[in-house]
Design a protein around this motif. Structure first.
Motif, short mmCIF file in Angstrom:
data_model
loop_
_atom_site.label_atom_id
_atom_site.label_comp_id
_atom_site.label_asym_id
_atom_site.label_seq_id
_atom_site.Cartn_x
_atom_site.Cartn_y
_atom_site.Cartn_z
N LEU A 117 0.83 -1.21 0.00
CA LEU A 117 0.00 0.00 0.00
C LEU A 117 0.86 1.26 0.00
CD1 LEU A 117 -2.74 -1.16 2.54
CD2 LEU A 117 -3.11 -0.61 0.13
N SER A 118 1.97 1.22 0.74
CA SER A 118 2.88 2.37 0.74
C SER A 118 3.44 2.60 -0.66
CB SER A 118 4.03 2.13 1.73
OG SER A 118 3.55 2.02 3.06
N ASP A 119 3.79 1.52 -1.34
CA ASP A 119 4.32 1.64 -2.70
C ASP A 119 3.28 2.18 -3.66
OD1 ASP A 119 6.81 0.77 -1.95
OD2 ASP A 119 6.52 -1.29 -2.59
N LYS A 120 2.03 1.76 -3.48
CA LYS A 120 0.97 2.27 -4.35
C LYS A 120 0.80 3.77 -4.18
CE LYS A 120 -1.88 -1.87 -4.85
NZ LYS A 120 -3.20 -2.48 -4.64
N LEU A 121 0.81 4.23 -2.93
CA LEU A 121 0.63 5.65 -2.68
C LEU A 121 1.80 6.48 -3.18
CD1 LEU A 121 -1.00 5.54 0.85
CD2 LEU A 121 -2.06 6.32 -1.26
N GLU A 122 2.97 5.88 -3.22
CA GLU A 122 4.13 6.60 -3.72
C GLU A 122 4.32 6.38 -5.22
OE1 GLU A 122 7.60 5.80 -1.40
OE2 GLU A 122 6.51 5.95 0.49
N ALA A 123 3.35 5.67 -5.84
CA ALA A 123 3.33 5.48 -7.30
C ALA A 123 4.63 4.90 -7.83
CB ALA A 123 3.04 6.81 -8.00
N ARG A 124 5.12 3.88 -7.15
CA ARG A 124 6.29 3.20 -7.66
C ARG A 124 5.98 1.72 -7.76
NH1 ARG A 124 9.68 4.46 -2.27
NH2 ARG A 124 8.75 2.91 -0.92
N GLU A 125 6.79 0.98 -8.46
CA GLU A 125 6.54 -0.43 -8.66
C GLU A 125 6.58 -1.16 -7.32
OE1 GLU A 125 5.54 -0.20 -12.40
OE2 GLU A 125 5.71 -2.13 -11.35
#
Length: 284
Positions: A89-97
């Protein structure tokens, strides 16, 4: 300040250092007056006769604690699952793979956090801690709240297991709250994007790419390559419309084609990503 992602990685490291799962809770018992009486709660690997955590009790009563035993057994799966959810979820919010694989995150749902929290609520109130530093002897996990006796787990197989037990309660509580908060932010972001960004010209998905059609029209499509392809008749070379078994185009002179085979071909020129395409992909 430590981020939720960093805390999740620390919890995941403790889980990785502990004995490999899955674990199960089990009971030792005796027959007394014609009835089975539980004398001990412990946690083990399925099929293993050596306990990972022995003599698990409720320090308020000094009696075997099924709730504490069940919590410890499930924590071996709950902690990694929640940690991976926080990371994804953290990666999704930071728009990275995403740094985790689809296999490890596919089954992460809101219910995972709720189930883990339910098991936490039934356990002895924390915080829990590791008691003793002698690697040669099993470490104990106790609850420093004035109970007598204090030990929750009287005997652990390894110091790493004891460290994992002691942190699991706070890890699950913290990460469950983080999963709920991050999930809410992801849903809000997704609703905002769906309300403001264009949909694919061929389906209802959010568009991530634009291109020029061979006809000259400007089109937007999603990541499904089929959305910028069309079927062409192998016989006449014209576009094959619909799902008809035969081509309905006309050859020169107005003669029906009636071809029976077709192939898919891209009709896109200058296919490129739209702004925020990475954000849209990260929300999947």
């Amino acid at each position: 300040m430590t981020t939720p992602r960093e805390l999740a990685l620390e919890a995941l490291a403790r889980a990785t250092a502990a004995t490999k799962g899955p674990w199960e809770d089990a009971q030792g018992s005796v027959w007394e007056n014609g009835a089975r009486k539980v004398t001990e709660e412990f946690v083990r690997c399925p099929g293993d006769n050596v306990a990972l955590a022995a003599d698990i009790i409720d320090p308020r009563t000094s009696l075997p604690s099924p709730a504490n035993s069940k919590f410890i057994a499930h924590a071996r799966e709950d902690v990694p699952a929640l940690a991976l959810a926080v990371i994804a979820l953290s990666d999704k919010l930071e728009a990275r793979e995403p740094r985790t694989t689809a296999e490890t995150t596919a089954d992460l749902t809101h219910d995972t956090a709720l189930d883990a929290l339910a098991r936490v609520i039934e356990t002895t109130r924390g915080p829990w801690r590791v008691k003793g530093n002698d690697v040669l002897a099993p470490d104990d996990v106790d609850c420093p709240r004035g109970y007598n006796p204090e030990n929750i787990v009287a005997e652990c197989r390894t110091p790493e297991d004891a460290e994992f037990f002691a942190h699991a309660k706070d890890d699950i509580l913290g990460m469950s709250k983080t999963v709920a908060a991050l999930s809410k932010r992801v849903r809000e972001l997704e609703r905002t994007l769906k309300g403001t960004l264009a949909n694919c010209d061929r389906c209802d998905a959010l568009a991530t790419r634009s291109y020029h059609h061979v006809s000259g029209h400007h089109m937007v499509v999603c990541d499904n390559d089929r959305c910028h392809e069309e079927n062409f008749c192998d016989e006449c070379g014209q576009v094959w419309y619909g799902d008809n078994p035969k081509c309905e185009a006309f050859k020169d002179g107005g003669v029906p084609c009636t071809g029976t085979s077709k192939h898919a071909k891209s009709t896109a020129y200058h296919l490129r990503d739209l702004p925020y395409a990475a954000v849209i992909r990260s929300l999947r």
